[in-house]
Design a protein around this motif. Structure first.
Motif: not given
Lengths: 107, 119
Positions: A34, A46, A49, A89, A91, A94, A96, B99, B104-106
């Motif tokens: 992201a 954001s 994604f 970021q 994801y 874990y 993240p 989302s 954990v993609a915010f």
């Protein structure tokens, strides 16, 4: 933890320019990436994604690409409101983790 | 439009417990993961942990033993407790929603609340 490294750390550009920010992951994260934009004193927002999918409402001047370990965020036709700090970021796994940020400043 | 708002003390003494609440408005908490994230000059953005509407949680191992996240869906709130704080826990604390792409993609973030750990 997967380390995310952005370059450059800061970047000066002019209104109307096109800029590219790079993000590198310490291991393969597929396209689980992201991009976020943060303005001073504000929460992150954001943008993208899955490395290249724009969030709803984000203008098409923002584009993302890449997979595996190397990713880019490109912003075309810079406007005053685009000058901010940008973070990548991952994801994929874990916890993240985030890049250290790229500060985009007006030249 | 979903909105999140953090609340809680801005000053906590060393060795005490930091307690924050996030209030969610404009949408239901059901079927989403809700996270706490913090940002400090020294460590940047750091994910603390999340909770699902059923109450299941997962935390960052770096903080795991000190973190408790709870949820009250009847109030549309979730909370963070961080025990035994030190100056290193001084940061801006954000709550955020995971989302549909990934837990954990915010996609939505609160405005953040600054917490200083100092005597």
């Amino acid at each position: 933890d997967i380390q995310m490294t952005q370059s450059p750390s800061s970047l000066s550009a002019s209104v109307g320019d096109r800029v590219t920010i790079t993000c590198r992951a310490s291991q393969d994260i597929s396209d689980y990436l992201a991009w976020l934009q943060q303005k001073p004193g504000k929460a992150p927002k954001s943008l993208i994604f899955r490395a290249s999918s724009l969030q709803s409402g984000v203008p098409s001047k923002f584009s993302g690409s890449g997979s595996g370990t190397d990713f880019t965020l490109t912003i075309s036709s810079l406007q005053p409101e685009d000058f901010a700090t940008y973070y990548c970021q991952q994801y994929y796994s874990y916890p993240p983790t985030f890049g250290q940020g790229t500060r985009l400043e007006i030249e | 439009q979903v909105q999140l708002q953090e609340s809680g003390p801005g000053l906590v003494k060393p060795s005490e417990t930091l307690s924050l609440t996030c209030t969610v408005s404009g949408g239901s908490m059901s079927s989403y993961y809700w996270s706490w994230i913090r940002q400090s000059p020294g460590k940047g953005l750091e994910w603390i942990g999340y909770i699902y509407d059923t109450g299941s949680t997962d935390n960052n191992p770096s903080l795991n033993s000190r973190v408790t996240i709870s949820v009250d869906t009847s109030k549309n709130q979730f909370s963070l407790k961080l025990r035994s704080v030190t100056a290193a826990d001084t940061a801006v604390y954000y709550c955020a929603r995971g989302s549909t792409v990934s837990r954990v993609a915010f996609d939505f973030w609160g405005q953040g609340t600054k917490v200083i750990v100092s005597s």
